[in-house]
Design a protein around this motif. Structure first.
Motif, PDB file in Angstrom:
ATOM      1  N   GLY A 155       0.835  -1.196   0.000  1.00  0.00           N
ATOM      2  CA  GLY A 155       0.000   0.000   0.000  1.00  0.00           C
ATOM      3  C   GLY A 155       0.865   1.239   0.000  1.00  0.00           C
ATOM      4  N   TYR A 156       0.230   2.400  -0.138  1.00  0.00           N
ATOM      5  CA  TYR A 156       0.959   3.658  -0.143  1.00  0.00           C
ATOM      6  C   TYR A 156       1.771   3.798   1.150  1.00  0.00           C
ATOM      7  CZ  TYR A 156      -2.132   5.146  -3.978  1.00  0.00           C
ATOM      8  OH  TYR A 156      -2.818   5.243  -5.166  1.00  0.00           O
ATOM      9  N   GLY A 157       3.065   4.062   1.015  1.00  0.00           N
ATOM     10  CA  GLY A 157       3.903   4.318   2.183  1.00  0.00           C
ATOM     11  C   GLY A 157       4.407   3.084   2.890  1.00  0.00           C
ATOM     12  N   ASP A 158       4.120   1.876   2.372  1.00  0.00           N
ATOM     13  CA  ASP A 158       4.512   0.651   3.065  1.00  0.00           C
ATOM     14  C   ASP A 158       5.836   0.073   2.575  1.00  0.00           C
ATOM     15  OD1 ASP A 158       2.415   0.702   4.757  1.00  0.00           O
ATOM     16  OD2 ASP A 158       1.268  -0.896   3.809  1.00  0.00           O
ATOM     17  N   SER A 159       6.574   0.808   1.756  1.00  0.00           N
ATOM     18  CA  SER A 159       7.845   0.279   1.275  1.00  0.00           C
ATOM     19  C   SER A 159       8.866   0.229   2.405  1.00  0.00           C
ATOM     20  CB  SER A 159       8.385   1.142   0.129  1.00  0.00           C
ATOM     21  OG  SER A 159       8.843   2.389   0.615  1.00  0.00           O
ATOM     22  N   ARG A 160       9.914  -0.517   2.195  1.00  0.00           N
ATOM     23  CA  ARG A 160      11.037  -0.573   3.124  1.00  0.00           C
ATOM     24  C   ARG A 160      12.305  -0.728   2.303  1.00  0.00           C
ATOM     25  NH1 ARG A 160       8.493  -5.371   2.969  1.00  0.00           N
ATOM     26  NH2 ARG A 160       9.786  -7.236   2.669  1.00  0.00           N
ATOM     27  N   ILE A 161      13.429  -0.377   2.898  1.00  0.00           N
ATOM     28  CA  ILE A 161      14.679  -0.347   2.160  1.00  0.00           C
ATOM     29  C   ILE A 161      15.760  -1.058   2.955  1.00  0.00           C
ATOM     30  CG2 ILE A 161      15.232   1.936   3.120  1.00  0.00           C
ATOM     31  CD1 ILE A 161      16.653   2.579   0.503  1.00  0.00           C
ATOM     32  N   ALA A 162      16.596  -1.818   2.272  1.00  0.00           N
ATOM     33  CA  ALA A 162      17.745  -2.479   2.887  1.00  0.00           C
ATOM     34  C   ALA A 162      19.012  -1.977   2.213  1.00  0.00           C
ATOM     35  CB  ALA A 162      17.635  -3.997   2.742  1.00  0.00           C
ATOM     36  N   VAL A 163      20.059  -1.773   3.014  1.00  0.00           N
ATOM     37  CA  VAL A 163      21.349  -1.301   2.509  1.00  0.00           C
ATOM     38  C   VAL A 163      22.415  -2.302   2.918  1.00  0.00           C
ATOM     39  CG1 VAL A 163      23.012   0.588   2.500  1.00  0.00           C
ATOM     40  CG2 VAL A 163      20.576   1.088   2.781  1.00  0.00           C
ATOM     41  N   ARG A 164      23.098  -2.858   1.926  1.00  0.00           N
ATOM     42  CA  ARG A 164      24.107  -3.891   2.165  1.00  0.00           C
ATOM     43  C   ARG A 164      23.537  -5.062   2.961  1.00  0.00           C
ATOM     44  NH1 ARG A 164      29.860  -0.587   3.185  1.00  0.00           N
ATOM     45  NH2 ARG A 164      30.091   0.105   1.010  1.00  0.00           N
ATOM     46  N   GLY A 165      22.263  -5.341   2.769  1.00  0.00           N
ATOM     47  CA  GLY A 165      21.618  -6.463   3.429  1.00  0.00           C
ATOM     48  C   GLY A 165      21.091  -6.177   4.808  1.00  0.00           C
TER      49      GLY A 165
END
Length: 889
Positions: A155-165
């Motif tokens: 949904g809108y705004g539900d993204s998440r991000i990973a950096v170098r795992g």
């Protein structure tokens, strides 16, 4: 292999074209990021990056460029052919002594604040505005190495991000130098920052150890959001954007400019709404931004800023692949209808105003002080069902049946433990008040030696409880809570124990504006009610030596964190105890049931040490090496992981050892950077969640005493293939694995512990981020005012987002292509129009973006692309589009 051959061909191709380059500095020889560089007589222009550098492609043999920046005198410089103008120093404007300058110059730890390099990628405001579309701000970082963005299907705004795992609770996010990761768990909820794309003046992604001097959770990296402040000149902007699935967004902003007394203000308002890509993922929100600046003297600048993005959005949870194959990839079973009208069981709603006051003070020629005071006030939560939930034949929530059953409940008095209890929609509320201060003193001890010292203070109070969001025809709701004794055990006095009965007739709609001012008495709360106080104090210092060819630094910080939990629900509150069990049998209050609600107060010391050096081989080549050791205090949620006042005996300081080295090349037509890293992380705690169809709840697994190793190599480059064509690319290869064994505990949404075991996870692959990523992009200027761009990204070695496991399954690899076009139309009166169109996932590639389970495919099992269809997850978004028009005046 084909992809690598293309990249090698691009970087080795013959380069040509007229290019003007240079580096813009301020009066103290510090880089000026965001300075405007324009070819006089045209709209061809660019902005300096975070290092003050710029590169401008021109289609004339000779001409003049104009360089300007808020609060500084504009400089014009002539060029002939391809020219490197070297260092260009801008001086403060004597006609604008009262103008407003960039805020928090000494607080925002950008890469250029230190001479010793780091692994870094920068995103300009122009790129943010061009490519953001309907996405979260995280989407602007997808074309950088070792970054993986997931969750968009929720949904809108539900993204998440990973950096170098490393997940986002282990990457530090900063807003103008202000830490914005949640103090309880370190998480980022991007729906709370839906207005970031409107207010960001630039983004800097620092992978690995980073340049931050604070004792923050920068295991994966540090992301700096640098916002707009107060504009020098009067003017404004109108923006209108439309996109797939009924999305529309409008924005208006205006700046007063600076008056004769040195005051200025910038105001921005926006509204957005959309139906969502998947079924039942409607959303709506606003964004406001107010910045007031004042230059008190030549040496002292102030800026006050307040911004917020109230929003609500309906959510989609992961489902089995077989369910998607039966009902379609956009299927969502969190909604239904009542008398033909749409209703949802799962809605996120939140309003989080953030305010800060920045003060930059130039004490003398060698000493500067920067300070920020900040506060944020979060109000809102998420909804879900409580009680028996009937479903229709196609799996949707059957609200008609719910209302019919609730009408049969005697006197409309439902309850969670009552016979024939009925059903309500509850709201899990998460409120906080957060105040802090960061101050940094910079002292140039000599031409080559710089010292920084500072402090970081924070205090946080959070409230967590549930209330009824919708009674669905009931008139009241009862909860019976079994109390804990003074030893933190459930009391077993008598046949049924001692209970606290709560009956509420109050509800609250899931609206972010309502939540901002709503308050509830304890007897109006259901399921649980707890709070915590977290206080933090830290000091930091950095010493750096730098000459023309060599630099070295040492940085250290020391902090103390105090934490305490308050439980107003599971522990006795004499005013609410009636001494009866759910069956109505009276029992006296046992002596071991006390009236205490406070846990013991916990104090933990943390620290970090970082050091590094770089050597400039020649004008084009540079190498560096950095190392860091962290001892990081456990998050509040890890200290009290059992949802009571009992301390988790396994919670302790997490230990991180990071090593990294790099090489950079900066030629006339090609810029490239190669980085290698190794990060070991031990004594850590990780939580993962998935939706259980059997229980109808989100099940969370907490793994503690965990260790993992992350190693990898990253390459990124930018090449000017021709006068009109710029090509950029990246590739990252990682190996991220768990080490040893871990303790796993599963619990449901009702805070019940379902299981607890020790498990061997040695060699298991870390999931939720692709361990191999590669990308290739190009921007082609068809003419001065018209450009097209194309980006392709490929992901491989992506594993399921599950609790640490020795045998994790691999998600099939996939690639995505995006393209866009921009047209600028300048007007004679100084105003301009900008048109922008984007098409993401141009070829409508169908792919699995993430998995939440790891069911192996056995003989005879039905599979999809080699994956057992019993696995839960999300398909990625198909082809989407957006179009916008921007008018500047």
């Amino acid at each position: 292999m084909k992809f690598l051959m293309v990249m090698l061909f691009v970087t080795s191709a013959t380069m040509y074209g007229q290019t003007v380059t240079g580096t813009v500095l301020d009066e103290t020889n510090q880089p000026l990021p965001g300075a405007d560089v324009v070819l006089v007589g045209t709209t061809t222009g660019t902005s300096t990056d975070f290092n003050g550098a710029f590169s401008l492609d021109v289609n004339v043999e000779n001409g003049t460029i104009e360089i300007s920046f808020i609060g500084y005198t504009t400089v014009s410089m002539a060029f002939t052919g391809t020219t490197d103008l070297g260092e260009i120093k801008l001086e403060p404007s004597q006609e604008a002594l009262n103008e407003i300058v960039v805020v928090g110059t000494g607080i925002i730890d950008l890469a250029n604040s230190r001479k010793t390099p780091i692994a870094v990628s920068s995103i300009s405001v122009k790129e943010i505005q061009a490519k953001i579309g309907t996405s979260d701000i995280t989407q602007t970082l997808v074309n950088t190495p070792s970054v993986y963005v997931a969750g968009q299907a929720g949904g809108y705004g539900d993204s998440r991000i990973a950096v170098r795992g490393f997940k986002q609770n282990n990457t530090a996010y900063m807003l103008n130098g202000q830490p914005i990761n949640g103090m309880e768990d370190g998480k980022m909820y991007w729906s709370n920052w839906s207005g970031m794309s409107d207010i960001a003046n630039g983004i800097e992604m620092q992978r690995g150890l980073g340049a931050s001097k604070l004792a923050i959770s920068s295991v994966g990296g540090t992301v700096n959001f640098v916002t707009k402040s107060t504009d020098k000149n009067p003017g404004g902007e109108f923006y209108l954007g439309v996109a797939n699935d009924g999305y529309i967004k409008s924005t208006v902003s205006y700046s007063t400019g600076v008056n004769e007394k040195g005051w200025g203000a910038t105001v921005m308002l926006s509204h957005w709404q959309g139906n969502g890509y998947n079924e039942g993922t409607f959303g709506q929100g606003q964004n406001y931004f107010i910045s007031i600046g004042y230059k008190a003297s030549e040496r002292s600048n102030f800026n006050f800023l307040i911004t917020g993005a109230p929003q609500w959005h309906d959510q989609n949870f992961s489902k089995s692949i077989s369910t998607y194959l039966e009902y379609g990839r956009k299927y969502n079973n969190n909604w239904g209808t009542y008398n033909g009208e749409y209703m949802t069981e799962r809605r996120n709603f939140y309003h989080k105003p953030v305010a800060n006051l920045n003060w930059d003070f130039n004490i003398n020629e060698t000493t500067n002080l920067s300070t920020v005071l900040y506060g944020s006030w979060g109000r809102g939560g998420g909804t879900g069902g409580r009680g028996s939930r009937p479903r229709t034949a196609d799996g949707q929530v059957d609200y008609d049946a719910i209302y019919a059953f609730n009408e049969s409940v005697p006197n409309g008095a439902g309850g969670y433990f009552a016979a024939g209890r009925g059903y309500v929609t509850r709201a899990s509320m998460n409120l906080h008040s957060w105040y802090g201060a960061v101050s940094n003193l910079t002292k140039n001890l000599s031409d080559n030696l710089t010292l920084n010292v500072g402090m970081d203070l924070r205090t946080y109070y959070g409230d967590h409880f549930r209330v009824v969001e919708n009674f669905h025809g009931l008139t009241s709701w009862q909860e019976n809570i079994r109390l804990r004794d003074q030893n933190d055990n459930h009391d077993t006095y008598g046949s049924f124990g001692t209970y606290k009965n709560v009956i509420t007739t109050r509800d609250m709609a899931a609206n972010p504006w309502t939540a901002l001012t709503a308050s509830f008495d304890e007897e109006e709360k259901i399921a649980y009610s707890s709070a915590e106080r977290i206080s933090y104090g830290g000091i930091f210092t950095q010493l750096e030596y730098a000459n023309d060819n060599f630099s070295a630094f040492f940085q250290g910080s020391l902090s103390n964190q105090w934490q305490q939990r308050f439980d107003f629900y599971q522990y006795a509150d004499q005013s609410l105890i009636d001494g009866t069990n759910p069956q109505g049998t009276g029992t006296p209050l046992p002596s071991n049931i006390t009236d205490g609600t406070d846990s013991e107060k916990v104090s933990n010391i943390g620290y970090n040490i970082k050091g590094g050096a770089s050597y400039k081989i020649n004008q084009e080549n540079k190498v560096y090496v950095n190392a860091g050791y962290y001892s990081r205090q456990p998050y509040q949620d890890n200290l009290f992981s059992n949802f009571n006042n009992e301390l988790d005996p396994f919670a302790q300081n997490e230990v991180i050892l990071g090593l990294e080295a790099g090489y950079s090349y900066e030629g006339e037509f090609v810029k490239a950077a190669l980085n290698v890293y190794r990060t070991n992380w031990s004594d850590r705690v990780e939580s993962t969640s998935t939706f259980s169809d059997d229980l109808g709840q989100i099940i969370t697994t907490i793994s503690s005493g965990l260790e993992q190793n992350h190693t990898g190599v990253e390459l990124d480059f930018v090449a000017k293939a021709t006068h009109n064509l710029r090509i950029n690319g990246f590739i990252s290869v990682g190996n991220w694995e768990y080490v040893g064994e871990t303790r796993k505990r599963k619990q449901d949404e009702e805070q019940n512990i379902l299981s607890e075991v020790m498990e061997d996870v040695d060699g298991g692959k870390v999931g939720d981020a692709a361990q191999f990523t590669a990308g290739l992009g190009a921007v082609y200027n068809i003419m001065d005012n018209l450009s097209v761009d194309f980006d392709y990204r490929f992901y491989d070695n992506l594993y399921a987002d599950i609790a640490p496991n020795k045998d994790n399954i691999e998600v099939p690899s996939y690639g995505i292509a995006d393209m866009g076009a921009s047209f600028d139309f300048p007007m004679d009166n100084g105003t301009s129009f900008n048109l922008r169109a984007n098409c993401n996932n141009v070829f409508n590639n169908i792919y699995i973006a993430e998995l939440r389970t790891n069911d192996e495919a056995g003989p005879g099992d039905e599979t999809y692309d080699g994956i057992n269809v019993s696995n839960q997850g999300y398909f990625g978004l198909g082809r989407t589009w957006n179009f916008s028009i921007r008018y500047n005046f």
